[in-house]
Write a protein that holds these residues in place. Structure first.
Motif, PDB file in Angstrom:
ATOM      1  N   VAL A 107       3.667  10.490  -5.461  1.00 27.03           N
ATOM      2  CA  VAL A 107       2.783   9.340  -5.685  1.00 27.03           C
ATOM      3  C   VAL A 107       2.847   8.849  -7.131  1.00 27.03           C
ATOM      4  O   VAL A 107       2.933   7.634  -7.368  1.00 27.03           O
ATOM      5  CB  VAL A 107       1.339   9.672  -5.264  1.00 27.03           C
ATOM      6  CG1 VAL A 107       0.387   8.559  -5.685  1.00 27.03           C
ATOM      7  CG2 VAL A 107       1.250   9.882  -3.753  1.00 27.03           C
ATOM      8  N   PRO A 108       2.821   9.730  -8.146  1.00 27.57           N
ATOM      9  CA  PRO A 108       2.913   9.216  -9.522  1.00 27.57           C
ATOM     10  C   PRO A 108       4.196   8.436  -9.795  1.00 27.57           C
ATOM     11  O   PRO A 108       4.175   7.455 -10.547  1.00 27.57           O
ATOM     12  CB  PRO A 108       2.843  10.490 -10.375  1.00 27.57           C
ATOM     13  CG  PRO A 108       2.098  11.470  -9.524  1.00 27.57           C
ATOM     14  CD  PRO A 108       2.563  11.186  -8.133  1.00 27.57           C
ATOM     15  N   ASP A 109       5.310   8.840  -9.203  1.00 27.00           N
ATOM     16  CA  ASP A 109       6.552   8.084  -9.374  1.00 27.00           C
ATOM     17  C   ASP A 109       6.413   6.680  -8.802  1.00 27.00           C
ATOM     18  O   ASP A 109       6.860   5.693  -9.415  1.00 27.00           O
ATOM     19  CB  ASP A 109       7.713   8.806  -8.682  1.00 27.00           C
ATOM     20  CG  ASP A 109       8.074  10.114  -9.348  1.00 27.00           C
ATOM     21  OD1 ASP A 109       8.513  10.088 -10.501  1.00 27.00           O
ATOM     22  OD2 ASP A 109       7.909  11.169  -8.703  1.00 27.00           O
ATOM     23  N   ILE A 110       5.807   6.583  -7.618  1.00 28.13           N
ATOM     24  CA  ILE A 110       5.639   5.271  -6.987  1.00 28.13           C
ATOM     25  C   ILE A 110       4.743   4.379  -7.841  1.00 28.13           C
ATOM     26  O   ILE A 110       4.975   3.165  -7.951  1.00 28.13           O
ATOM     27  CB  ILE A 110       5.061   5.430  -5.570  1.00 28.13           C
ATOM     28  CG1 ILE A 110       6.019   6.234  -4.674  1.00 28.13           C
ATOM     29  CG2 ILE A 110       4.759   4.070  -4.954  1.00 28.13           C
ATOM     30  CD1 ILE A 110       7.369   5.590  -4.448  1.00 28.13           C
ATOM     31  N   ARG A 111       3.747   4.965  -8.465  1.00 26.61           N
ATOM     32  CA  ARG A 111       2.832   4.186  -9.290  1.00 26.61           C
ATOM     33  C   ARG A 111       3.523   3.571 -10.516  1.00 26.61           C
ATOM     34  O   ARG A 111       3.003   2.644 -11.140  1.00 26.61           O
ATOM     35  CB  ARG A 111       1.657   5.058  -9.729  1.00 26.61           C
ATOM     36  CG  ARG A 111       0.449   4.973  -8.779  1.00 26.61           C
ATOM     37  CD  ARG A 111      -0.133   3.549  -8.847  1.00 26.61           C
ATOM     38  NE  ARG A 111      -1.076   3.273  -7.788  1.00 26.61           N
ATOM     39  CZ  ARG A 111      -2.378   3.500  -7.874  1.00 26.61           C
ATOM     40  NH1 ARG A 111      -2.879   4.083  -8.944  1.00 26.61           N
ATOM     41  NH2 ARG A 111      -3.166   3.161  -6.888  1.00 26.61           N
ATOM     42  N   PRO A 139      -2.630  -0.074  -3.722  1.00 30.75           N
ATOM     43  CA  PRO A 139      -3.655   0.933  -3.451  1.00 30.75           C
ATOM     44  C   PRO A 139      -3.129   2.100  -2.627  1.00 30.75           C
ATOM     45  O   PRO A 139      -2.217   1.952  -1.808  1.00 30.75           O
ATOM     46  CB  PRO A 139      -4.724   0.151  -2.685  1.00 30.75           C
ATOM     47  CG  PRO A 139      -3.991  -1.006  -2.078  1.00 30.75           C
ATOM     48  CD  PRO A 139      -2.928  -1.365  -3.065  1.00 30.75           C
ATOM     49  N   ILE A 140      -3.744   3.257  -2.849  1.00 32.46           N
ATOM     50  CA  ILE A 140      -3.398   4.488  -2.143  1.00 32.46           C
ATOM     51  C   ILE A 140      -4.418   4.715  -1.033  1.00 32.46           C
ATOM     52  O   ILE A 140      -5.629   4.702  -1.277  1.00 32.46           O
ATOM     53  CB  ILE A 140      -3.393   5.681  -3.111  1.00 32.46           C
ATOM     54  CG1 ILE A 140      -2.358   5.463  -4.215  1.00 32.46           C
ATOM     55  CG2 ILE A 140      -3.123   6.992  -2.369  1.00 32.46           C
ATOM     56  CD1 ILE A 140      -2.514   6.412  -5.382  1.00 32.46           C
ATOM     57  N   PHE A 141      -3.920   4.937   0.183  1.00 32.18           N
ATOM     58  CA  PHE A 141      -4.772   5.143   1.358  1.00 32.18           C
ATOM     59  C   PHE A 141      -4.644   6.590   1.835  1.00 32.18           C
ATOM     60  O   PHE A 141      -3.537   7.111   1.973  1.00 32.18           O
ATOM     61  CB  PHE A 141      -4.357   4.214   2.496  1.00 32.18           C
ATOM     62  CG  PHE A 141      -4.728   2.768   2.315  1.00 32.18           C
ATOM     63  CD1 PHE A 141      -5.728   2.199   3.076  1.00 32.18           C
ATOM     64  CD2 PHE A 141      -4.069   1.973   1.387  1.00 32.18           C
ATOM     65  CE1 PHE A 141      -6.069   0.851   2.935  1.00 32.18           C
ATOM     66  CE2 PHE A 141      -4.397   0.641   1.227  1.00 32.18           C
ATOM     67  CZ  PHE A 141      -5.404   0.074   2.000  1.00 32.18           C
ATOM     68  N   LEU A 178      -2.162  13.593  -9.977  1.00 30.73           N
ATOM     69  CA  LEU A 178      -2.157  12.511  -8.998  1.00 30.73           C
ATOM     70  C   LEU A 178      -3.212  11.455  -9.327  1.00 30.73           C
ATOM     71  O   LEU A 178      -4.334  11.800  -9.723  1.00 30.73           O
ATOM     72  CB  LEU A 178      -2.435  13.067  -7.597  1.00 30.73           C
ATOM     73  CG  LEU A 178      -1.453  14.111  -7.061  1.00 30.73           C
ATOM     74  CD1 LEU A 178      -1.883  14.547  -5.661  1.00 30.73           C
ATOM     75  CD2 LEU A 178      -0.027  13.574  -7.042  1.00 30.73           C
ATOM     76  N   PRO A 179      -2.886  10.183  -9.166  1.00 30.97           N
ATOM     77  CA  PRO A 179      -3.898   9.142  -9.336  1.00 30.97           C
ATOM     78  C   PRO A 179      -4.922   9.203  -8.215  1.00 30.97           C
ATOM     79  O   PRO A 179      -4.664   9.766  -7.146  1.00 30.97           O
ATOM     80  CB  PRO A 179      -3.077   7.846  -9.270  1.00 30.97           C
ATOM     81  CG  PRO A 179      -1.870   8.208  -8.476  1.00 30.97           C
ATOM     82  CD  PRO A 179      -1.567   9.643  -8.790  1.00 30.97           C
ATOM     83  N   ALA A 193       0.838  -1.194   0.000  1.00 30.85           N
ATOM     84  CA  ALA A 193       0.000   0.000   0.000  1.00 30.85           C
ATOM     85  C   ALA A 193       0.871   1.242   0.000  1.00 30.85           C
ATOM     86  O   ALA A 193       2.025   1.206   0.452  1.00 30.85           O
ATOM     87  CB  ALA A 193      -0.931   0.020   1.215  1.00 30.85           C
ATOM     88  N   VAL A 194       0.300   2.315  -0.518  1.00 25.37           N
ATOM     89  CA  VAL A 194       0.880   3.656  -0.410  1.00 25.37           C
ATOM     90  C   VAL A 194       0.015   4.398   0.597  1.00 25.37           C
ATOM     91  O   VAL A 194      -1.177   4.628   0.355  1.00 25.37           O
ATOM     92  CB  VAL A 194       0.883   4.394  -1.757  1.00 25.37           C
ATOM     93  CG1 VAL A 194       1.472   5.795  -1.609  1.00 25.37           C
ATOM     94  CG2 VAL A 194       1.664   3.594  -2.801  1.00 25.37           C
TER      95      VAL A 194
END
Length: 218
Positions: free
Chosen positions: A67-71, A77-79, A105-106, A53-54
């Protein structure tokens, strides 16, 4: 056992982000990916970490811009606590206010709530809602291992700012009293900016928590 790896952005925010790794399984939480996200991505790939999870403690720009880099390296999933949804959706406006650029951002996938347990491998964090710096700020606590990711609630010798949208000084002080200072004194606090500290040290020395500031422990 939880191993927390800290990554600090080299931009003007100097924000701390973390990989919380379960040593037994290598299952991992990405916490608050900011400007250091590219370094986090390289570590995830080099160490073959299994990101579950993020987790965003709150949605100020410096804690979400990566966050986009991590994706790129995980579709985990993003929490985020829903009370900070308006800040997350306004990342572009936040960036404009600071004179910087914000990537698109997603969408957030899962809502955080007070009392939730975030499990990764044989490890877990308990979520504590701690508003004041932002309405949906949370801290992540593992009492057994005496660690807490407090992000921008409290720092070494200071506390989070409350002059941004949704900030509230009295609410922040209440959150610190109820959600941080109730932890054992030897609990390590991982802060969103600057060095880590402990509950006991901040209780005894933090000037913002002295009685004349209304922040005394009760």
């Amino acid at each position: 056992m939880i191993r927390l790896r800290t990554f600090t952005g080299a931009d003007g925010f100097q924000q701390n982000a973390w990989l919380a790794i379960c040593d037994a399984t290598r299952e991992t939480l990405v916490i608050d990916p900011g400007a250091a996200a590219p370094d986090m991505c390289r570590a995830i790939e080099a160490d073959h970490l299994d990101v579950k999870a993020v987790v965003l403690t709150h949605a100020h720009l410096d804690h979400v811009e990566g966050v986009p880099d991590i994706r790129v390296v995980t579709d985990a999933p993003i929490f985020l606590h829903p009370a900070d949804g308006f800040l997350y959706r306004a990342a572009t406006e936040q960036a404009t206010a600071f004179g910087v650029h914000a990537p698109r951002l997603p969408a957030v996938d899962e809502a955080l709530a007070h009392g939730d347990e975030l499990r990764f491998g044989k490890c877990a964090f308990r979520v504590r809602h701690a508003p004041g710096h932002s309405p949906g700020h949370v801290v992540l606590v593992n009492e057994g291992e005496r660690i807490a990711v407090v992000a921008d609630v409290v720092f070494a010798g200071s506390i989070g700012r409350t002059d941004l949208p949704g900030g509230d000084m009295q609410q922040l002080l209440h959150s610190i009293r109820e959600q941080v200072l109730t932890l054992p004194d030897d609990t390590r606090l991982f802060t969103g900016h600057g060095p880590e500290t402990t509950v006991g040290w901040e209780r005894r020395t933090n000037p913002f928590l002295m009685p004349f500031q209304g922040g005394e422990f009760v």
